[in-house]
Design a protein around this motif. Sequence first.
Motif, short mmCIF file in Angstrom:
data_model
loop_
_atom_site.label_atom_id
_atom_site.label_comp_id
_atom_site.label_asym_id
_atom_site.label_seq_id
_atom_site.Cartn_x
_atom_site.Cartn_y
_atom_site.Cartn_z
N GLY A 160 -6.34 -61.20 -16.43
CA GLY A 160 -7.32 -60.87 -15.85
C GLY A 160 -7.49 -59.85 -14.58
O GLY A 160 -8.57 -59.56 -14.00
N ARG A 161 -6.28 -59.40 -14.24
CA ARG A 161 -5.80 -58.29 -13.12
C ARG A 161 -5.44 -57.21 -13.69
O ARG A 161 -4.75 -57.32 -14.47
CB ARG A 161 -5.18 -59.35 -12.18
N PHE A 162 -5.89 -56.25 -12.62
CA PHE A 162 -5.29 -54.81 -13.04
C PHE A 162 -4.57 -54.05 -11.94
O PHE A 162 -4.78 -54.34 -10.89
CB PHE A 162 -6.56 -54.12 -13.31
N ALA A 163 -3.74 -53.26 -12.10
CA ALA A 163 -3.03 -52.44 -11.06
C ALA A 163 -2.96 -51.14 -11.71
O ALA A 163 -2.44 -50.84 -12.90
CB ALA A 163 -1.92 -53.06 -10.42
N LEU A 164 -2.87 -50.07 -10.96
CA LEU A 164 -2.75 -48.68 -11.21
C LEU A 164 -2.06 -47.97 -10.12
O LEU A 164 -2.66 -47.86 -8.97
CB LEU A 164 -4.04 -47.97 -11.59
N LEU A 165 -0.70 -47.45 -10.36
CA LEU A 165 -0.27 -46.74 -9.44
C LEU A 165 -0.31 -45.12 -9.96
O LEU A 165 0.03 -44.70 -10.83
CB LEU A 165 1.24 -47.10 -9.57
N ASP A 166 -1.26 -44.45 -9.00
CA ASP A 166 -1.63 -43.16 -9.49
C ASP A 166 -0.73 -42.09 -8.65
O ASP A 166 -0.74 -41.84 -7.43
CB ASP A 166 -3.12 -42.62 -9.05
N LEU A 167 0.60 -41.78 -9.18
CA LEU A 167 1.36 -40.66 -8.35
C LEU A 167 0.95 -39.36 -8.05
O LEU A 167 1.48 -38.65 -7.34
CB LEU A 167 2.62 -40.94 -9.05
#
Length: 223
Positions: free
Chosen positions: A66-73
Amino acid sequence: MALLQQIEKAHAEPQTLSASGRAAVDAPENGGRYQIQIVVRRPASLRIAALDPLGNPAALLVADGGRFALLDLRSNVFYRGPSTPENLSRLIPQPLRDEELVALVLGAMPPLPAARPVEAHRAGDGSVLTLESGEVRQEISVGADLRIDHVRRFRRGQLWWEVALDDFDDASGQQMPRQLRLTAPAQRIQVELQLKERVWGKPTSPAAFQLNPPQAVKVVEVE
């Protein structure tokens, strides 16, 4: 109910899939064409890496529990929060929940909470099954071999989104698509995924769906 049970049984496996491929996105935001690497695990864990033209990571998205993470380089920003469709759309625009994305990539029926089957009829060599949950209706088109060819989701009588599945491969013992085309008319979104070099049924490390912010990156908490 009998057709629903047959479809669910036919697509109960595999539990995991990893693949490379291409994404073509036509949307008001985050449109474009790029290479992707994707890993999914039932029921709702996914990892999607978008690559630049040289094959280097440009963005990495994970969702689990239910959790999200996004690394936008591209902008040197790290987003984290609940894995809502809005947050998952920060990489690839789409209206689907995490468990719906995972199911469709595996060629399975996207879950519709509290749904009940209300109609089933023949269509050519296959069948169409209709499920309803409150104001939401879902139509599943299946072939004679129970492969899922098309999914349509309606809300209050209007088409919300639809996904066409194509280029099936049954090497895994299941009918899984190598091509998915998603359309969400109200949001003016069209997404096409072409998958290749697929590996299914292999155990995945829990670390594959975890992502922590590196140093010197701006962290943004999202709702």
